[in-house]
Design an enzyme around this catalytic site. Structure first.
Site, PDB file in Angstrom:
ATOM      1  N   ARG A 105       0.827  -1.205   0.000  1.00 28.63           N
ATOM      2  CA  ARG A 105       0.000   0.000   0.000  1.00 28.63           C
ATOM      3  C   ARG A 105       0.862   1.256   0.000  1.00 28.63           C
ATOM      4  O   ARG A 105       0.993   1.944  -0.998  1.00 28.63           O
ATOM      5  CB  ARG A 105      -0.956  -0.021   1.210  1.00 28.63           C
ATOM      6  CG  ARG A 105      -2.151   0.935   1.070  1.00 28.63           C
ATOM      7  CD  ARG A 105      -1.844   2.372   1.395  1.00 28.63           C
ATOM      8  NE  ARG A 105      -1.392   2.571   2.765  1.00 28.63           N
ATOM      9  CZ  ARG A 105      -1.010   3.741   3.244  1.00 28.63           C
ATOM     10  NH1 ARG A 105      -0.995   4.822   2.479  1.00 28.63           N
ATOM     11  NH2 ARG A 105      -0.578   3.848   4.486  1.00 28.63           N
ATOM     12  N   CYS A 140       5.871  10.614   0.883  1.00 30.01           N
ATOM     13  CA  CYS A 140       4.736  11.445   1.304  1.00 30.01           C
ATOM     14  C   CYS A 140       4.662  12.604   0.318  1.00 30.01           C
ATOM     15  O   CYS A 140       5.477  13.520   0.372  1.00 30.01           O
ATOM     16  CB  CYS A 140       4.965  11.947   2.731  1.00 30.01           C
ATOM     17  SG  CYS A 140       3.505  12.674   3.487  1.00 30.01           S
TER      18      CYS A 140
END
Length: 304
Positions: free
Chosen positions: A15, A240
């Site tokens: 993920r 991120c």
């Protein structure tokens, strides 16, 4: 040193790792990786997310993965969700564990959702209720509790208020996620100690990105404070997108190797894990931030 005899590692590469890759792997490739991870000994795996396929095309086949893998005895397969649509998809494909997320950065949360973090968590109640009706477990995550590019330092009181908001909607498993890569060991140790003391009913996870090379030191500090559950990603994949210069998650093989060398049990076969990461590296077609893939195990240097 006050260290545990055993830790649990959740593999998040399928993920949090793959969602940052430009190349989208085929469902068959992901199933192969997932089965390899199970064979290597992982008991907790983040299989994907139920986000909009338009927003996160890398995760568009998570439903299909669950249809193939949702009945693995002794293995928890969790997925990230964001809203009611996410829990509906989880129900329909047989997912038994979902994770919600909120940012500890008030500025970030207000800018993106026009809500405080506490208001976001309060809005999760409907999702938690629906999940409960279908016997689906729910955990929560708090991003950037150790620091934010918007505010810098995040007050501990702000993080604790989010924890309490999660408890108010019935979520007692919570991850502290250093998505910004700003955490340092003494800060991690202090926060984990205080969280443990104030919320003994919470099952804690720690999720570190290795943006500034601090992840392994932060894991060690967290273990000193009594934390025994950590996320990591094969090859060190991830990132991120909204944090400048953010690197990937701490590498699973680096973490397991460190635990092996320290005599801390993980239940994971490091040899098999290294082979998985080599395979993934070949699938995505570029080098990765994994020390063990570059240097090998310490034991491999010793001539017999």
């Amino acid at each position: 040193m006050n260290l545990p005899s055993k830790v649990t590692i959740c593999e998040v590469g399928l993920r949090d790792g793959l969602q940052n890759e430009a190349k989208i792997l085929q469902t068959e490739e992901k199933l192969e990786i997932a089965n390899d991870l199970i064979d290597a000994g992982f008991k907790v795996i983040e299989l994907g997310s139920f986000m909009s396929p338009k927003a996160v095309p890398q995760m568009a086949d998570t439903d299909e993965l669950y249809k193939h893998l949702n009945k693995i005895d002794g293995v928890e397969l969790r997925a990230l969700i964001a809203n009611k649509k996410g829990i509906e998809r989880a129900i329909n494909c047989g997912c038994r564990k979902v994770k919600l997320n909120v940012s500890a950065s008030r500025g970030h949360n207000l800018a993106n959702l026009n809500m405080t973090p506490e208001q976001s968590v309060a809005g999760f109640k409907e999702i938690v209720d629906i999940a409960s009706q279908h016997e689906i477990e729910v955990s929560g995550s708090i991003s950037m509790p150790f620091g934010s590019p918007w505010e810098g330092n995040i007050p501990l009181d702000d993080v604790q208020s989010i924890v309490e908001a999660y408890l108010n909607v019935g979520v007692t498993e919570i991850s502290l996620s250093d998505a910004s890569g700003m955490a340092v060991p003494n800060q991690v140790y202090e926060m984990c100690n205080k969280m443990h003391e104030r919320y003994p009913q919470v099952k804690w996870w720690l999720h570190f990105h290795n943006t500034r090379g601090m992840a392994m030191a932060n894991i060690l500090a967290a273990m000193q404070a009594g934390i025994t559950q950590f996320d990591s990603s094969f090859c060190g994949l991830g990132g991120c997108p909204f944090v400048p210069g953010a690197a990937g998650n701490v590498s699973s093989e680096d973490v397991v190797h460190m635990m092996d060398e320290m005599g801390i049990e993980t239940g994971i076969d490091i040899i098999k894990l290294i082979e998985i990461s080599k395979k993934v590296r070949q699938m995505i077609g570029h080098d990765t931030d994994s020390y063990i893939l570059k240097a090998g195990r310490s034991k491999d240097l010793i001539k017999k």
